[in-house]
Design an enzyme around this catalytic site. Structure first.
Site, PDB file in Angstrom:
ATOM      1  N   ASN A   1       9.324  -8.235   3.891  1.00 45.33           N
ATOM      2  CA  ASN A   1       9.747  -8.663   2.559  1.00 45.33           C
ATOM      3  C   ASN A   1      11.175  -9.181   2.512  1.00 45.33           C
ATOM      4  O   ASN A   1      11.562  -9.839   1.550  1.00 45.33           O
ATOM      5  CB  ASN A   1       9.587  -7.513   1.556  1.00 45.33           C
ATOM      6  CG  ASN A   1      10.442  -6.311   1.918  1.00 45.33           C
ATOM      7  OD1 ASN A   1      10.660  -6.021   3.082  1.00 45.33           O
ATOM      8  ND2 ASN A   1      10.922  -5.605   0.916  1.00 45.33           N
TER       9      ASN A   1
ATOM     10  N   GLN B   1       3.292  -8.899   0.294  1.00 36.22           N
ATOM     11  CA  GLN B   1       4.069 -10.140   0.350  1.00 36.22           C
ATOM     12  C   GLN B   1       3.206 -11.378   0.594  1.00 36.22           C
ATOM     13  O   GLN B   1       3.609 -12.493   0.255  1.00 36.22           O
ATOM     14  CB  GLN B   1       5.125 -10.041   1.460  1.00 36.22           C
ATOM     15  CG  GLN B   1       6.160  -8.956   1.248  1.00 36.22           C
ATOM     16  CD  GLN B   1       7.037  -9.215   0.042  1.00 36.22           C
ATOM     17  OE1 GLN B   1       7.372 -10.358  -0.263  1.00 36.22           O
ATOM     18  NE2 GLN B   1       7.416  -8.160  -0.655  1.00 36.22           N
TER      19      GLN B   1
ATOM     20  N   SER C   1      -0.298  -6.114  -4.433  1.00 34.41           N
ATOM     21  CA  SER C   1       0.323  -5.804  -5.719  1.00 34.41           C
ATOM     22  C   SER C   1       0.317  -7.046  -6.599  1.00 34.41           C
ATOM     23  O   SER C   1       0.732  -8.124  -6.164  1.00 34.41           O
ATOM     24  CB  SER C   1       1.763  -5.318  -5.512  1.00 34.41           C
ATOM     25  OG  SER C   1       2.354  -4.953  -6.741  1.00 34.41           O
TER      26      SER C   1
ATOM     27  N   HIS D   1       2.033  -8.175  -9.209  1.00 36.49           N
ATOM     28  CA  HIS D   1       3.221  -8.914  -9.645  1.00 36.49           C
ATOM     29  C   HIS D   1       3.752  -9.861  -8.579  1.00 36.49           C
ATOM     30  O   HIS D   1       4.543 -10.752  -8.886  1.00 36.49           O
ATOM     31  CB  HIS D   1       4.328  -7.942 -10.075  1.00 36.49           C
ATOM     32  CG  HIS D   1       5.023  -7.248  -8.952  1.00 36.49           C
ATOM     33  ND1 HIS D   1       4.444  -6.221  -8.235  1.00 36.49           N
ATOM     34  CD2 HIS D   1       6.258  -7.423  -8.419  1.00 36.49           C
ATOM     35  CE1 HIS D   1       5.292  -5.801  -7.311  1.00 36.49           C
ATOM     36  NE2 HIS D   1       6.396  -6.512  -7.399  1.00 36.49           N
TER      37      HIS D   1
ATOM     38  N   THR E   1      -7.637   7.433 -16.776  1.00 39.98           N
ATOM     39  CA  THR E   1      -8.082   6.213 -17.446  1.00 39.98           C
ATOM     40  C   THR E   1      -7.563   4.976 -16.726  1.00 39.98           C
ATOM     41  O   THR E   1      -6.372   4.875 -16.432  1.00 39.98           O
ATOM     42  CB  THR E   1      -7.591   6.192 -18.906  1.00 39.98           C
ATOM     43  OG1 THR E   1      -8.073   7.366 -19.568  1.00 39.98           O
ATOM     44  CG2 THR E   1      -8.084   4.955 -19.635  1.00 39.98           C
TER      45      THR E   1
ATOM     46  N   CYS F   1      13.632  -3.754  -3.406  1.00 36.95           N
ATOM     47  CA  CYS F   1      13.547  -2.292  -3.442  1.00 36.95           C
ATOM     48  C   CYS F   1      14.916  -1.637  -3.267  1.00 36.95           C
ATOM     49  O   CYS F   1      15.127  -0.505  -3.680  1.00 36.95           O
ATOM     50  CB  CYS F   1      12.613  -1.791  -2.341  1.00 36.95           C
ATOM     51  SG  CYS F   1      10.987  -2.556  -2.358  1.00 36.95           S
TER      52      CYS F   1
END
Length: 209
Positions: free
Chosen positions: A4, A32, A52, A54, A90, A179
């Site tokens: 990353n 990535q 992921s 996003h 949920t 991060c």
């Protein structure tokens, strides 16, 4: 699957062949790469793959785990039977739908060659910086890297100083991974590839999309 920070894409297919000889399951982190380069789990020989949303223009806070058929994993959260008894609670329905739509659009972009344009922009950016600025080095593989990743180290200047100057010019950049954006220490990735602390402190990561 790819680093990353410096963008290098790892030889997963070759690594898989070695791993398979040991009889263990092979999981890769494709956060990535998903949505930015073609991924075929069968060709790569992976048993599990994480992504992921996003990272390919989907919503924050939602991801997906691919499991090869027949693989059983330990339940993450006990209780309800959601997600095939793997994670009780949920489901984030809106996030899941958003992730699915983002994946659908990402596939269309890849088919149309949209990332090829990003690669050309990346290479133009890298060439411009390397040609016009002295005492700079490109980190990571020169070509086998993420389409939008360009990571440099500049001598005689702190990465934090560059970020402040670029921010004043309206340019968003980072000196490490997202991060560790709040850390002022040298990147462990750059130190791991053999760069001295004084050079690693002058790192700059630019990402195109």
């Amino acid at each position: 699957h790819a680093n990353n920070e410096i963008g290098t894409i790892e030889p997963i297919k070759e690594i898989s062949k070695v791993v398979k000889k040991t009889g263990v399951y092979f999981h890769i982190d494709s956060v990535q790469t998903t949505g930015h380069i073609p991924i075929d789990v069968n060709d790569l020989g992976v048993d599990m793959l994480s992504m992921s949303g996003h990272k390919f223009y989907g919503p924050n806070g939602v991801g997906a785990l691919y499991l090869r058929k027949g693989i059983k994993i330990v339940t993450l959260i006990d209780g309800g039977s959601q997600e095939k008894n793997r994670r009780a609670g949920t489901e984030n329905v809106a996030g899941i739908v958003g992730l699915g739509k983002a994946a659908e659009l990402a596939e269309k972009r890849l088919v149309k060659g949209a990332e090829d344009r990003v690669v050309k922009l990346r290479d133009k950016l890298i060439k411009g910086i390397m040609d016009k600025i002295g005492n700079v080095r490109l980190n990571g593989h020169p070509t086998n890297r993420l389409p939008g990743n360009a990571n440099f180290c500049f001598e005689f200047i702190e990465g934090e100083s560059m970020l402040l100057s670029l921010d004043m010019e309206g340019v968003a950049a980072s000196s490490g991974s997202a991060c560790t954006s709040g850390s002022l220490t040298a990147s462990h990735v750059l130190l791991a590839i053999g760069l001295p602390h004084e050079i690693a402190h002058g790192s700059l990561r630019l990402t195109l999309g």
